[in-house]
Design a protein around this motif. Structure first.
Motif, mmCIF file in Angstrom:
data_model
loop_
_atom_site.group_PDB
_atom_site.id
_atom_site.type_symbol
_atom_site.label_atom_id
_atom_site.label_comp_id
_atom_site.label_asym_id
_atom_site.label_seq_id
_atom_site.Cartn_x
_atom_site.Cartn_y
_atom_site.Cartn_z
ATOM 1 N N PHE A 178 8.540 -3.302 3.682
ATOM 2 C CA PHE A 178 8.525 -2.953 5.405
ATOM 3 C C PHE A 178 9.451 -2.189 6.015
ATOM 4 O O PHE A 178 9.521 -2.011 7.253
ATOM 5 C CB PHE A 178 8.404 -4.545 6.125
ATOM 6 C CG PHE A 178 7.164 -5.242 5.835
ATOM 7 C CD1 PHE A 178 5.827 -4.815 5.217
ATOM 8 C CD2 PHE A 178 7.265 -6.688 6.147
ATOM 9 C CE1 PHE A 178 4.800 -5.437 4.913
ATOM 10 C CE2 PHE A 178 6.168 -7.319 5.725
ATOM 11 C CZ PHE A 178 4.730 -6.659 5.218
ATOM 12 N N ARG A 179 10.311 -1.573 5.205
ATOM 13 C CA ARG A 179 11.451 -0.802 5.927
ATOM 14 C C ARG A 179 11.727 0.144 4.868
ATOM 15 O O ARG A 179 12.536 0.204 3.890
ATOM 16 C CB ARG A 179 12.742 -1.521 6.083
ATOM 17 C CG ARG A 179 13.635 -1.109 6.837
ATOM 18 C CD ARG A 179 13.596 -0.949 8.394
ATOM 19 N NE ARG A 179 13.665 -2.327 9.076
ATOM 20 C CZ ARG A 179 14.770 -2.720 9.365
ATOM 21 N NH1 ARG A 179 16.004 -1.863 9.412
ATOM 22 N NH2 ARG A 179 14.833 -3.994 10.036
ATOM 23 N N HIS A 180 11.130 1.392 5.066
ATOM 24 C CA HIS A 180 11.246 2.292 4.053
ATOM 25 C C HIS A 180 12.310 3.659 4.518
ATOM 26 O O HIS A 180 12.595 4.305 3.900
ATOM 27 C CB HIS A 180 9.693 3.185 3.798
ATOM 28 C CG HIS A 180 8.844 2.349 3.338
ATOM 29 N ND1 HIS A 180 7.741 2.899 2.881
ATOM 30 C CD2 HIS A 180 8.593 1.075 3.015
ATOM 31 C CE1 HIS A 180 6.823 1.820 2.019
ATOM 32 N NE2 HIS A 180 7.638 1.016 2.195
ATOM 33 N N LYS A 181 12.645 3.524 5.972
ATOM 34 C CA LYS A 181 13.437 4.737 6.202
ATOM 35 C C LYS A 181 14.622 5.165 5.601
ATOM 36 O O LYS A 181 14.993 6.242 5.261
ATOM 37 C CB LYS A 181 13.661 4.402 7.584
ATOM 38 C CG LYS A 181 14.370 5.631 8.527
ATOM 39 C CD LYS A 181 14.551 5.454 9.806
ATOM 40 C CE LYS A 181 15.451 6.380 10.545
ATOM 41 N NZ LYS A 181 15.385 6.311 12.162
ATOM 42 N N PRO A 182 15.467 3.917 5.013
ATOM 43 C CA PRO A 182 16.440 4.390 4.120
ATOM 44 C C PRO A 182 16.422 5.275 2.894
ATOM 45 O O PRO A 182 17.327 6.169 2.783
ATOM 46 C CB PRO A 182 17.422 3.090 3.801
ATOM 47 C CG PRO A 182 16.615 2.308 4.804
ATOM 48 C CD PRO A 182 15.440 2.453 5.134
ATOM 49 N N GLY A 183 15.347 5.215 2.466
ATOM 50 C CA GLY A 183 14.878 5.896 1.369
ATOM 51 C C GLY A 183 14.416 7.330 1.573
ATOM 52 O O GLY A 183 14.709 8.125 0.938
ATOM 53 N N THR A 238 15.239 -10.473 11.296
ATOM 54 C CA THR A 238 14.305 -11.293 11.260
ATOM 55 C C THR A 238 12.919 -10.617 10.867
ATOM 56 O O THR A 238 12.310 -9.962 11.794
ATOM 57 C CB THR A 238 14.213 -12.245 12.326
ATOM 58 O OG1 THR A 238 15.544 -12.889 12.556
ATOM 59 C CG2 THR A 238 13.132 -13.159 12.401
ATOM 60 N N PHE A 239 12.254 -11.007 9.687
ATOM 61 C CA PHE A 239 10.918 -10.369 9.254
ATOM 62 C C PHE A 239 11.148 -8.984 9.253
ATOM 63 O O PHE A 239 10.067 -8.173 9.524
ATOM 64 C CB PHE A 239 10.002 -10.917 10.109
ATOM 65 C CG PHE A 239 9.631 -12.311 10.082
ATOM 66 C CD1 PHE A 239 9.547 -13.129 8.833
ATOM 67 C CD2 PHE A 239 9.596 -13.047 11.123
ATOM 68 C CE1 PHE A 239 9.328 -14.274 8.771
ATOM 69 C CE2 PHE A 239 9.240 -14.411 11.169
ATOM 70 C CZ PHE A 239 9.166 -15.164 9.903
ATOM 71 N N SER A 240 12.384 -8.383 9.156
ATOM 72 C CA SER A 240 12.552 -6.884 9.053
ATOM 73 C C SER A 240 12.282 -6.128 10.421
ATOM 74 O O SER A 240 12.018 -5.047 10.542
ATOM 75 C CB SER A 240 11.986 -6.235 7.806
ATOM 76 O OG SER A 240 12.492 -6.567 6.849
ATOM 77 N N GLY A 241 11.972 -7.207 11.516
ATOM 78 C CA GLY A 241 11.465 -6.553 12.761
ATOM 79 C C GLY A 241 10.206 -6.499 13.038
ATOM 80 O O GLY A 241 9.797 -5.684 13.985
ATOM 81 N N TYR A 315 2.162 0.541 4.481
ATOM 82 C CA TYR A 315 3.321 0.666 5.038
ATOM 83 C C TYR A 315 2.788 1.524 6.471
ATOM 84 O O TYR A 315 3.048 1.246 7.494
ATOM 85 C CB TYR A 315 4.500 1.233 4.461
ATOM 86 C CG TYR A 315 5.780 1.481 5.445
ATOM 87 C CD1 TYR A 315 6.502 0.367 5.931
ATOM 88 C CD2 TYR A 315 5.878 2.759 5.895
ATOM 89 C CE1 TYR A 315 7.541 0.956 6.663
ATOM 90 C CE2 TYR A 315 7.128 3.109 6.894
ATOM 91 C CZ TYR A 315 7.814 2.073 7.145
ATOM 92 O OH TYR A 315 8.953 2.335 7.961
ATOM 93 N N ASP A 316 2.357 2.640 6.058
ATOM 94 C CA ASP A 316 1.889 3.919 7.021
ATOM 95 C C ASP A 316 0.944 3.110 7.994
ATOM 96 O O ASP A 316 0.783 3.615 9.164
ATOM 97 C CB ASP A 316 1.314 4.967 6.437
ATOM 98 C CG ASP A 316 2.443 5.675 5.568
ATOM 99 O OD1 ASP A 316 3.588 5.680 5.942
ATOM 100 O OD2 ASP A 316 2.077 6.702 4.738
ATOM 101 N N LYS A 317 0.054 2.441 7.400
ATOM 102 C CA LYS A 317 -1.250 1.896 8.310
ATOM 103 C C LYS A 317 -0.533 0.680 9.075
ATOM 104 O O LYS A 317 -0.882 0.505 10.320
ATOM 105 C CB LYS A 317 -2.204 1.236 7.184
ATOM 106 C CG LYS A 317 -3.355 0.628 8.006
ATOM 107 C CD LYS A 317 -4.429 -0.020 7.022
ATOM 108 C CE LYS A 317 -5.585 -0.590 7.756
ATOM 109 N NZ LYS A 317 -6.574 -0.981 6.813
#
Length: 327
Positions: A178-183, A238-241, A315-317
């Motif tokens: 649920f959190r792809h941006k760092p990659g 919390t829940f990755s936001g 993730y995109d959806k």
């Protein structure tokens, strides 16, 4: 267990390591006896890197780690964090005097003479633009109180700024399904600078285990009950936001593509381990059973390219619009 190098520290650490926030507090009730059993199980399973902080249960998790037998302490690494004890928690408080005091307290809690890795604990963004803070950490390293130092961050922009300081050995950041941006923006640059990457909240506060429902009960003392909108600290912890009910919908989509030989938690952890830029993941483990379930992900077969693409599509959806731009 597979092992990876933790950046400039040179430590060879278990790719599935141990996050000790849950055994310290704010994840509901915990029992110290069971927590110690979980720690012992982690060691038996090959885990040799343990992440903690001085504010987890006001030092509770640090003191639990100090109880590990002397026979294993010379073959494990303990990373702790400092800064969140400041009240108010502001950039001005990140100075050598305060950091030294925090470190001295952690040394006592951990019952060690030197901390393997000291991390600034998600400080205000201004701290990353203050060279004096990192100069103070250099001094504390020379004094022998810390062997290495790094930062724990909320935002990718903070992680990128931290790379400009030559002695930053590690960056801890949220990275999961649920959190792809760092990659996308950070990992390759970190690898180029030989900076270790510690991935926290790998299961999105348990949401990615697939065990939660719309009516799931959270203890009032559990941050998943009281911090969904950032009431006490950054809501991204919390829940990755992610909005809880939206997250549940995404989890059901992920369940449909999960390999049959994995639990949902193992699927989520293996997805992170597919990225060879990272050094380790630090899922929490309140019981020996949870630890065993987490560790298995290290030796499970790699995910297929098709499954990896499907995770991105989910993730995109469901997630990207509400999360990607914020952190």
């Amino acid at each position: 267990m597979n092992f990876r190098t933790l950046g400039k520290t040179g430590y060879e650490i278990s790719e599935v390591s141990f996050g000790s926030w849950a055994i310290g507090g704010t994840w509901g009730e915990v029992d110290d006896k069971t927590s110690l059993m979980a720690l012992d199980e982690a060691i038996d399973q090959g885990v040799n890197f343990f992440d903690t902080a001085d504010v987890y249960g006001d030092g509770r998790s640090e003191r639990l780690l100090s109880k590990l037998s002397a026979s294993v302490k010379d073959r494990i690494y303990i990373a702790t964090k400092a800064g969140r004890r400041l009240n108010p928690h502001n950039a001005e408080g990140y100075n050598k005097e305060n950091l030294s005091n925090f470190i001295n307290r952690s040394l006592k809690n951990l019952n060690v003479e030197c901390i393997d890795l000291l991390q600034l604990h998600c400080p205000p963004t201004d701290v990353f633009y203050n060279e004096e803070v990192f100069s103070a950490l250099d001094d504390l390293k020379k004094e022998g109180k810390i062997a290495h130092y790094g930062v724990s961050v909320e935002k990718v922009s903070e992680a990128l700024k931290a790379l400009e300081y030559p002695n930053v050995a590690t960056v801890q950041i949220i990275y999961n399904m649920f959190r792809h941006k760092p990659g996308d923006e950070f990992f390759q640059l970190a690898k180029n600078n030989n900076v270790g990457i510690i991935c926290r909240v790998p299961l999105a506060s348990g949401l990615l285990t697939g065990k939660m429902t719309k009516d799931f009960f959270f203890d009032p003392k559990d941050h998943r009950s009281f911090n969904r909108n950032g009431e006490s600290f950054d809501k991204g912890e919390t829940f990755s936001g992610v909005d809880y009910e939206l997250g549940l919908k995404a989890v059901e989509e992920l369940r449909k593509i999960k390999p049959q030989n994995m639990t949902m938690a193992q699927f989520a952890l293996k997805w992170i381990l597919m990225n060879d830029h990272i050094s380790c993941i630090i899922p929490g483990g309140k019981t020996p059973e949870q630890v065993k379930d987490n560790v298995i992900s290290s030796e499970l077969p790699n995910l297929t390219e098709e499954v990896m693409d499907q995770v991105k599509n989910i993730y995109d959806k469901y997630i990207r619009e509400g999360v990607h731009k914020l952190w």
